[in-house]
Scaffold this active site. Structure first.
Site, PDB file in Angstrom:
ATOM      1  N   ARG A 172     -24.704  13.763   5.449  1.00 21.27           N
ATOM      2  CA  ARG A 172     -23.939  13.234   4.325  1.00 21.27           C
ATOM      3  C   ARG A 172     -24.826  13.140   3.091  1.00 21.27           C
ATOM      4  O   ARG A 172     -26.046  13.076   3.189  1.00 21.27           O
ATOM      5  CB  ARG A 172     -23.383  11.849   4.659  1.00 21.27           C
ATOM      6  N   LYS A 196     -23.272   6.111   8.143  1.00 22.81           N
ATOM      7  CA  LYS A 196     -22.220   5.133   7.862  1.00 22.81           C
ATOM      8  C   LYS A 196     -22.427   3.875   8.689  1.00 22.81           C
ATOM      9  O   LYS A 196     -22.848   3.941   9.842  1.00 22.81           O
ATOM     10  CB  LYS A 196     -20.846   5.738   8.178  1.00 22.81           C
ATOM     11  N   HIS A 268     -19.758  17.751   0.066  1.00 25.10           N
ATOM     12  CA  HIS A 268     -19.177  17.421   1.369  1.00 25.10           C
ATOM     13  C   HIS A 268     -18.725  18.680   2.105  1.00 25.10           C
ATOM     14  O   HIS A 268     -18.747  18.718   3.339  1.00 25.10           O
ATOM     15  CB  HIS A 268     -18.004  16.461   1.205  1.00 25.10           C
ATOM     16  N   ARG A 271     -21.340  20.034   4.307  1.00 22.78           N
ATOM     17  CA  ARG A 271     -21.359  19.361   5.621  1.00 22.78           C
ATOM     18  C   ARG A 271     -20.346  20.026   6.540  1.00 22.78           C
ATOM     19  O   ARG A 271     -20.643  20.304   7.714  1.00 22.78           O
ATOM     20  CB  ARG A 271     -21.048  17.881   5.432  1.00 22.78           C
ATOM     21  N   HIS A 295     -20.506  10.945  13.936  1.00 21.26           N
ATOM     22  CA  HIS A 295     -19.116  10.485  13.961  1.00 21.26           C
ATOM     23  C   HIS A 295     -18.941   9.396  15.013  1.00 21.26           C
ATOM     24  O   HIS A 295     -19.407   9.544  16.152  1.00 21.26           O
ATOM     25  CB  HIS A 295     -18.170  11.641  14.300  1.00 21.26           C
ATOM     26  N   TYR A 304     -13.456  20.333  13.400  1.00 19.76           N
ATOM     27  CA  TYR A 304     -14.346  21.488  13.279  1.00 19.76           C
ATOM     28  C   TYR A 304     -14.168  22.496  14.410  1.00 19.76           C
ATOM     29  O   TYR A 304     -14.835  23.530  14.435  1.00 19.76           O
ATOM     30  CB  TYR A 304     -15.808  21.024  13.239  1.00 19.76           C
TER      31      TYR A 304
END
Length: 324
Positions: A172, A196, A268, A271, A295, A304
């Protein structure tokens, strides 16, 4: 301490709790603050606590705690409906605000004595529309790397390293900006980043990444670095830790030089590109991809696992009945 002077005390207390106890990142708390400000402004209109309809002019500092106790699930639904019809907010945006409201009322009902009943307990999240992530092709990725490392770029080592890390590691923006030199273990070709929710994870570095980092460190400024940026891996021309905005600008300029659509691609999307290329060409297990991308839920990673049209065509043509 979070102390937004335009907030009621109970909102600031929640924001403090989010940082100290829930261990939320600064960016997450900023989003909480924005979402709750909008929600309470709407509630002031909804409960006729103000005649003002311009959200920018509504002050929530004096939000009446008695009205806080009156908020029901139907009132929250009214706000979500407003977001959908008046603001034309996408389901993902509404889902984020619903998440904020849910956490906020859980805090109020379980950690304070402000409300006895949690009106958001049965608040549901809207069904998300699944979109195929936009990503660069392998050829376009190589083209982007070529222009980033070209001789006419005065910061070619830095910019090439930035693009290389994005395209190889799928990190990120905030993770890249936050990298410190001490986070990199050169002998083991890996580094730690803060993702995150302030979660730390390990990112393994391939040869391309290691070489790009070493080449940049050879030319990285040694003198005149701002005191609070001495540990930062990537520095701006002002010799301070590079900012999110500067990285976004760098990526935009390199995309333009590569002849790629800046309305379609962004930081982004790099990514997305890394994740897609690893899945399509590297036969990466989805669980490994989840860990690599940081994640929390594997359902996020599953976007993905899409396949391109050529793969679909090949699958049909490889059917044993194709030539009958």
């Amino acid at each position: 301490m979070i102390n937004h002077e335009n907030n009621p005390d109970f909102v600031n207390s929640f924001l403090d709790y989010s940082i100290t106890i829930l261990n939320k990142s600064t960016n997450s708390v900023k989003e909480y603050n924005y979402d709750l400000s909008m929600f309470l402004k709407y509630m002031k209109i909804h409960f006729k606590m103000t005649s003002e309809t311009d959200f920018n002019k509504i002050n929530i500092k004096d939000f009446d705690r008695n009205y806080l106790k009156k908020i029901t699930l139907n009132d929250i639904h009214s706000f979500i409906s407003y977001l959908a019809t008046n603001n034309h907010s996408r389901p993902a945006t509404r889902a984020r605000k619903i998440s904020t409201i849910r956490i906020f009322f859980k805090y109020l009902s379980q950690k304070t004595d402000l409300i006895d009943v949690n009106p958001a307990q049965n608040l549901e999240t809207p069904k998300q529309e699944k979109r195929m992530p936009k990503y660069l092709s392998l050829d376009d990725s190589k083209k982007l790397l070529d222009v980033a490392g070209s001789e006419d770029n005065r910061n070619k080592e830095r910019d090439f390293a930035i693009i290389t890390l994005f395209l190889n590691c799928g990190m990120r923006l905030s993770e890249l900006v936050g990298i410190n030199i001490k986070d990199i273990i050169f002998s083991e070709c890996k580094m730690t980043v803060i993702g995150k929710g302030n979660k730390e994870r390990t990112i393994y570095l391939n040869n391309a990444c290691m070489n790009a980092i070493k080449d940049y460190l050879d030319v990285r400024p040694k003198e005149g670095i701002k005191y609070d940026s001495k540990d930062a891996l990537f520095l701006s021309e002002r010799r301070e830790r590079i900012s999110n905005r500067t990285v976004q600008y760098i990526v935009k300029q390199e995309l333009l030089k590569a002849g790629l659509d800046i309305n379609k691609y962004s930081v982004h999307k790099l990514r997305h590109t890394a994740a897609t290329l690893m899945y399509q060409y590297g036969q990466v297990d989805i669980r490994a991809l989840q860990e690599l991308l940081g994640h929390a839920s594997i359902s996020t990673t599953e976007i993905y696992t899409h396949v391109n049209n050529e793969q679909v065509r090949n699958a049909v043509e490889s059917n044993p009945l194709a030539d009958i």
